[in-house]
Scaffold this motif. Structure first.
Motif, mmCIF file in Angstrom:
data_model
loop_
_atom_site.group_PDB
_atom_site.id
_atom_site.type_symbol
_atom_site.label_atom_id
_atom_site.label_comp_id
_atom_site.label_asym_id
_atom_site.label_seq_id
_atom_site.Cartn_x
_atom_site.Cartn_y
_atom_site.Cartn_z
ATOM 1 N N HIS A 107 47.271 40.347 37.359
ATOM 2 C CA HIS A 107 46.894 41.802 37.727
ATOM 3 C C HIS A 107 47.790 42.371 38.711
ATOM 4 O O HIS A 107 48.204 43.414 38.573
ATOM 5 C CB HIS A 107 45.437 41.789 38.467
ATOM 6 N N CYS A 108 48.184 41.477 39.680
ATOM 7 C CA CYS A 108 49.137 42.001 40.655
ATOM 8 C C CYS A 108 50.537 42.160 40.070
ATOM 9 O O CYS A 108 51.246 42.975 40.613
ATOM 10 C CB CYS A 108 49.246 40.696 41.880
ATOM 11 N N ARG A 109 50.885 41.177 39.231
ATOM 12 C CA ARG A 109 52.250 41.466 38.561
ATOM 13 C C ARG A 109 52.348 42.860 37.734
ATOM 14 O O ARG A 109 53.291 43.506 37.509
ATOM 15 C CB ARG A 109 52.580 40.227 37.706
ATOM 16 N N GLY A 119 52.975 38.691 51.522
ATOM 17 C CA GLY A 119 51.858 37.902 52.103
ATOM 18 C C GLY A 119 50.727 37.519 51.280
ATOM 19 O O GLY A 119 50.253 36.568 51.118
ATOM 20 N N LEU A 120 50.651 38.651 50.206
ATOM 21 C CA LEU A 120 49.695 38.687 49.056
ATOM 22 C C LEU A 120 50.230 37.208 48.086
ATOM 23 O O LEU A 120 49.414 36.306 47.803
ATOM 24 C CB LEU A 120 49.649 39.534 48.165
ATOM 25 N N ARG A 121 51.550 37.078 47.817
ATOM 26 C CA ARG A 121 51.957 35.877 47.137
ATOM 27 C C ARG A 121 51.611 34.550 47.930
ATOM 28 O O ARG A 121 51.153 33.666 47.225
ATOM 29 C CB ARG A 121 53.301 36.286 46.965
ATOM 30 N N PHE A 122 51.839 34.678 48.963
ATOM 31 C CA PHE A 122 51.785 33.301 50.032
ATOM 32 C C PHE A 122 50.205 33.096 50.123
ATOM 33 O O PHE A 122 49.903 31.958 50.154
ATOM 34 C CB PHE A 122 52.453 33.492 51.402
ATOM 35 N N GLU A 123 49.367 34.052 50.273
ATOM 36 C CA GLU A 123 47.701 33.687 50.202
ATOM 37 C C GLU A 123 47.462 33.076 49.024
ATOM 38 O O GLU A 123 46.497 32.147 48.850
ATOM 39 C CB GLU A 123 46.926 34.947 50.579
ATOM 40 N N LEU A 183 40.820 38.092 48.304
ATOM 41 C CA LEU A 183 42.184 38.427 47.957
ATOM 42 C C LEU A 183 42.028 39.472 46.622
ATOM 43 O O LEU A 183 42.844 40.291 46.518
ATOM 44 C CB LEU A 183 42.931 37.326 47.564
ATOM 45 N N SER A 184 41.145 39.110 46.170
ATOM 46 C CA SER A 184 40.950 39.708 44.367
ATOM 47 C C SER A 184 40.478 41.213 44.996
ATOM 48 O O SER A 184 40.823 42.095 44.236
ATOM 49 C CB SER A 184 39.971 38.869 43.626
ATOM 50 N N LEU A 185 39.698 41.281 45.841
ATOM 51 C CA LEU A 185 39.248 42.620 46.239
ATOM 52 C C LEU A 185 40.299 43.492 46.931
ATOM 53 O O LEU A 185 40.466 44.746 46.797
ATOM 54 C CB LEU A 185 37.974 42.667 47.159
ATOM 55 N N ARG A 186 40.805 42.715 47.764
ATOM 56 C CA ARG A 186 41.852 43.352 48.404
ATOM 57 C C ARG A 186 43.294 43.887 47.296
ATOM 58 O O ARG A 186 43.618 44.838 47.642
ATOM 59 C CB ARG A 186 42.803 42.422 49.227
ATOM 60 N N ALA A 187 43.559 43.196 46.123
ATOM 61 C CA ALA A 187 44.449 43.549 45.286
ATOM 62 C C ALA A 187 43.894 44.373 44.210
ATOM 63 O O ALA A 187 44.656 44.994 43.404
ATOM 64 C CB ALA A 187 44.871 42.312 44.782
ATOM 65 N N GLY A 188 42.450 45.065 44.060
ATOM 66 C CA GLY A 188 41.779 45.603 43.304
ATOM 67 C C GLY A 188 41.718 45.065 42.028
ATOM 68 O O GLY A 188 41.619 45.796 40.909
ATOM 69 N N VAL A 189 41.396 43.875 41.984
ATOM 70 C CA VAL A 189 41.094 43.156 40.686
ATOM 71 C C VAL A 189 39.768 43.645 40.390
ATOM 72 O O VAL A 189 38.784 43.674 41.240
ATOM 73 C CB VAL A 189 41.052 41.597 40.735
ATOM 74 N N PRO A 190 39.541 44.134 39.205
ATOM 75 C CA PRO A 190 37.970 44.667 38.732
ATOM 76 C C PRO A 190 37.152 43.455 38.833
ATOM 77 O O PRO A 190 37.249 42.099 38.523
ATOM 78 C CB PRO A 190 38.443 45.241 37.241
ATOM 79 N N GLY A 191 35.945 43.797 39.280
ATOM 80 C CA GLY A 191 34.725 42.880 39.522
ATOM 81 C C GLY A 191 34.982 41.818 40.418
ATOM 82 O O GLY A 191 34.433 41.094 40.627
ATOM 83 N N GLY A 192 36.061 42.010 41.424
ATOM 84 C CA GLY A 192 36.261 41.002 42.500
ATOM 85 C C GLY A 192 36.605 39.611 41.997
ATOM 86 O O GLY A 192 36.627 38.635 42.784
ATOM 87 N N GLY A 193 37.148 39.634 40.760
ATOM 88 C CA GLY A 193 37.530 38.093 40.284
ATOM 89 C C GLY A 193 36.380 37.585 39.499
ATOM 90 O O GLY A 193 36.807 36.452 38.699
ATOM 91 N N GLY A 194 35.142 38.012 39.455
ATOM 92 C CA GLY A 194 34.169 37.415 38.373
ATOM 93 C C GLY A 194 33.622 36.049 38.979
ATOM 94 O O GLY A 194 33.729 35.150 38.240
#
Length: 225
Positions: A107-109, A119-123, A183-194
């Motif tokens: 998703h981030c890519r 920072g996101l990549r390192f987390e 981290l998923s919520l911060r990145a806007g991944v739908p559903g927070g990562g399931g």
């Protein structure tokens, strides 16, 4: 110049030389490779891991001088192999964590957040390190996985190791799941990562391990006998 002299005088220095920044940068590169869409490896990793666990002890200096290509194991693919050995579904929470981590990276890519947010990549890299640690803990403590990987059965204090392993699996896995969800919520991944089912299963394992250890205090005294 003094640094180069130190490295030359101490061959093992290079084995430990490095910083958290360097390590995380390397891990995030591997993670990006794992997450390439449609690039799930067909290679089976079980043979490699059996060979690693069955390898005899070697001098650290000899290992440090090797120039062999490192073994980079795809976590999601390997966990699915392990799951067949541990009993179908036994490692489902770990598989869910690995899948969610790779989905986060994809998703981030796709949204260009990966390249622009170190920072996101390192987390994400820290989460990969935590997941690998938990996989190793399961390999070493699970009574079904140990012989399947060529390790002898646990004979020392098995009554203690079982509940401790269950508690560790649930507690540490829960921490990874919580950080991954954040981290998923911060990145806007739908559903927070399931991760709902995985977190619930890990919480149950943690609670059961804690309950067993609390019900039988003798478990915690075995180590001192």
């Amino acid at each position: 110049e003094p640094y180069h002299r130190l490295v030359g005088d101490a061959p093992l220095f290079g084995t430990f030389d490095g910083t958290t920044h360097i390590v995380l940068d390397q891990l995030q590169r591997y993670l990006a490779q794992f997450a390439v869409p449609g690039d799930a490896p067909s290679r089976r990793w079980l043979g490699d891991m059996c060979a690693a666990y069955q390898a005899p002890p070697r001098r650290l200096l000899a290992v440090a001088r090797e120039r062999a290509t490192p073994l980079i194991v795809h976590p999601a693919a390997y966990l699915r192999e392990l799951d067949h050995l541990a009993g179908a579904g036994a490692l489902a929470p770990l598989i869910a964590l690995a899948d969610a981590l790779l989905a986060l990276v994809r998703h981030c890519r796709a949204t260009d957040a990966w390249g622009g947010d170190q920072g996101l990549r390192f987390e994400a890299a820290r989460l990969l390190a935590g997941l690998e640690t938990l996989i190793a803990a399961q390999e070493l403590a699970d009574p079904f996985l140990r012989p399947a990987l060529g390790m002898p059965a646990l004979v020392a204090r098995p009554s203690l190791i079982g509940p401790l392993a269950e508690f560790t699996y649930g507690w540490f896995g829960g921490r990874i799941a919580a950080a991954l969800r954040s981290l998923s919520l911060r990145a806007g991944v739908p559903g927070g990562g399931g991760l709902d089912e995985a977190e619930a299963a890990l919480a149950r394992a943690c609670a059961q391990g804690r309950l067993t250890l609390g019900r039988e205090p003798a478990y915690l005294l075995e180590e001192s006998r």
